[in-house]
Design a protein around this motif. Structure first.
Motif, short mmCIF file in Angstrom:
data_model
loop_
_atom_site.label_atom_id
_atom_site.label_comp_id
_atom_site.label_asym_id
_atom_site.label_seq_id
_atom_site.Cartn_x
_atom_site.Cartn_y
_atom_site.Cartn_z
N UNK A 1 0.68 -1.32 0.09
CA UNK A 1 0.05 0.14 0.12
C UNK A 1 0.85 1.27 0.07
N UNK A 2 0.03 2.28 -0.11
CA UNK A 2 0.71 3.58 -0.47
C UNK A 2 0.17 4.80 0.32
N UNK A 3 0.96 5.76 0.82
CA UNK A 3 0.05 6.83 1.51
C UNK A 3 -0.16 8.03 0.64
N UNK A 4 0.23 7.79 -0.74
CA UNK A 4 0.08 8.74 -1.87
C UNK A 4 -1.13 8.55 -2.65
#
Lengths: 448, 448
Positions: free
Chosen positions: B405-408
């Motif tokens: 997963x990504x924070x962006x």
């Protein structure tokens, strides 16, 4: 002196000897190919003096090579995971790796990886230049052309064997892109930030302007330049459009400059290309660059295989390799979705090792054909020990065979009805063969 | 009447309409192709009257089809597992399946599978003939030619839509094989036992001798004959050898006989073929059989990929499909090792769906190209919902994206440095774009 310079002076180096031996070709022939720039041996003198053990030649008449990308990202900065990826890459036969880290302390990561990296390693110094500028100057838009050179110098000193240099994207190329109406514009991370800088300042590509400085550094350390394709198609709809081809023309000119400066050079290529255009891509690249070694990403003949892009990429890669691409950059199942984990790296690498091997058979590499022949002979004689040993991934082959086990000497697909080496016996002496098969085959038939 | 007969009489059937619609081609054009035997629609009248819902056309100008083999074996007789395989095959878009069971009560298994089989299903009746003979007569060598016909009749009545008939292997073909010195002789299970019978009795192929009887049955039920290639190469060393080509010549003659009898027919092909021979295989097959639909196994361009043969096969399959193979029989990771489990079936099928799609793009199938274009547009606009939806396997794509997963707003590979739709903004207005990217891009750069 670089390997190319040695070759031009007809001096055989230990590196040439190593590669000639591993490829099974005459070292003098290899020297000719190096001299003409049709083959490169990426080997930074620093890395060579430390722990670069497994050299590779990339180019004409040689086996198709596979590169593994690894490295941290903004979201995943786990150096131990990256080291695991590197170990897996080496274990499963990657020819080269690239450290594309963009998260954490980039230099520290690079150094830790290089400590265990016995194969050639590449990088994209432009990332580091940009991150340093953002930190030290406050903005990537405050980057000066010399900052790129500084980053390249740091990578050179760290022993990087080949570097992606996106020197082919120009304002004219961007103009072509704008007029073209591209589907996915720029999909190159290094190239994208570079283009943003160029557009903001309305200035020409600093890597192109400073190309002589780059050549000086690369000659000193014998770094192989890998000319990056910032304008590569990022969707099959963009394959062979004008910006892609314009950039290739610039790269062709840069190849000439590298060779004149005795700097080893290869050229990077796409990317998303439909299957029926792969051969043309390679013909054009080889012509424009006067047969520079071609290092392609995939190629990837569909856009829709997210989750399984290693398979789609292996399809394009096998074709590319057969038609003359010299090194394939692997793709993993995580492509287009996220940073791969260790298992993704393994799966992607094996898929591409298969693709490269299939290409090598098609190209007429004798040792590739002989491997298959040995396997088929083991298969014919139901010699399972050698079948497992000769598999591309003995561990996986063994595991499946054990999970799907058989009571017979064959496998659980056909069991007693396995046709292998049945017919030869009947051709030799049908009556005797029938007596032989009575015990197993006929008994089993009755049991079904 | 068979679909071919209707076509010859210029009568459009509901089956033709269904296929024309699903292929997006004109029904009259499809009728012409059926008339010439360049397309088949496998649909046994019995199956059609029961639960055959999803019809397929196989042949010229149509999408490349994928077949899934399933069925029990001597070592694994688990009807529930086979039903699971069938469900997975339908779920992941198999165009046809074949029940190749060789363990347990073959008829019971077939009937249970057919109860849930809404897509065309094929079989190899020769297995059942042999097993029955062994049980009822004590030996496969006591088989009489009529026993084969009886097995075909049973399969016909059960509603089987297409049947592999190995009528092309002759004593002359076996002579060619003997003189050739093959690497892996016969690797066809049905063909192997048939050849053993022929050699033991020194008699000609009973399927060839009784071919008119077979035609009668197939015409009655409108079963598509799938002419089997008992002498297909089982190693790349055997590709295009004399026995393979001799059998193809016989198959070509049998195609003529089928068409004259208004029986739909396709031709099976290899098998192990190096990448550089795939196109020639297809050209030869199409010429010799006057453009009969070509149903290939793989093709498989290397022998050494045990554990990963689905990937090697997908590479050969994509090329074969592009060059004109009309249906690809999938391979699973268990090929050459054992009977596949449900997961293997899924992996093999997805690999081949990707291969067929890549071939369709290369062949110029418009809907295939448009799928990719929609995906690339979703990708460009970072529309993750549609990217997942448009993936070949949305479940897998979603899973990887969530695990990595990504924070962006992008993905965890590039994160804030994602080049997608960055450059278009800079081309439009670089000053404004810089202000825009300051918030995310530049802030992130400083964090690294």
């Amino acid at each position: 002196m670089t390997q190319m310079e040695f070759a031009k002076k007809s001096k055989i180096t230990p590196e040439m000897e190593y590669v000639a031996k591993s490829e099974g070709i005459d070292v003098k022939k290899l020297m000719e190919l190096l001299k003409n720039g049709e083959v490169v041996i990426p080997a930074n003198k620093i890395h060579l003096s430390k722990n670069l053990k497994k050299l590779v030649g990339i180019g004409k008449n040689l086996k198709t090579k596979v590169n593994v990308n690894l490295g941290t990202s903004y979201d995943f900065v786990d150096i131990e995971e990256e080291k695991e990826k590197l170990k897996i890459a080496i274990k499963y036969g990657a020819d080269t790796v690239m450290d594309l880290s963009t998260g954490g302390d980039l230099r520290k990561i690079r150094k830790e990886l290089m400590e265990i990296c016995e194969i050639p390693i590449g990088s994209v110094p432009v990332y580091e230049a940009e991150f340093r500028a953002a930190k030290e100057k406050g903005s990537i838009f405050d980057l000066e052309p010399d900052d790129f050179i500084k980053a390249i110098e740091i990578h050179a000193k760290d022993g990087i064997d080949f570097m992606t240099i996106h020197a082919g994207i120009t304002l004219e190329g961007i103009r072509f892109m704008k007029n073209q109406g591209r589907t996915t514009w720029i999909v190159s991370r290094g190239g994208g930030l570079l283009a943003a800088w160029m557009l903001f300042h309305n200035r020409e590509n600093p890597l192109l302007e400073k190309f002589d400085d780059i050549l000086d550094i690369c000659r000193t350390y014998d770094i192989t330049i890998s000319l990056g394709d910032a304008l590569r198609p990022g969707s099959i709809a963009d394959s062979f459009d004008r910006p892609q081809v314009h950039e290739l023309l610039i790269l062709g000119e840069l190849v000439d400059r590298c060779r004149k400066a005795n700097v080893q050079v290869m050229v990077e290529g796409p990317g998303h290309v439909p299957l029926n255009e792969i051969q043309a891509q390679i013909i054009l690249q080889k012509k424009i660059t006067r047969n520079a070694p071609f290092y392609v990403l995939g190629m990837l003949p569909t856009d829709i295989a997210a989750g399984w892009d290693h398979i789609a990429g292996a399809i394009g890669g096998a074709l590319a390799g057969w038609f003359g691409a010299d090194m394939l950059c692997y793709l993993t199942p995580a492509e287009h979705l996220g940073l791969p984990n260790v298992e993704h790296v393994k799966e992607g690498l094996i898929a591409f090792k298969i693709a490269a091997h299939i290409a090598d058979i098609a190209k007429g590499i004798k040792s590739a054909y002989e491997w298959d022949l040995a396997m088929s002979r083991a298969r014919y004689s139901l010699d399972w020990e050698n079948q497992i040993k000769l598999s591309i991934d003995p561990q996986k082959a063994k595991q499946i065979r054990e999970e799907r086990t058989t009571k017979t000497v064959a496998c659980s697909m056909c069991g007693p009805f396995c046709p292998m080496n049945l017919i030869e016996k009947f051709v030799e002496d049908a009556k005797r063969a029938r007596e032989e098969v009575k015990i197993i085959l006929e008994k089993s038939l009755k049991e079904v």
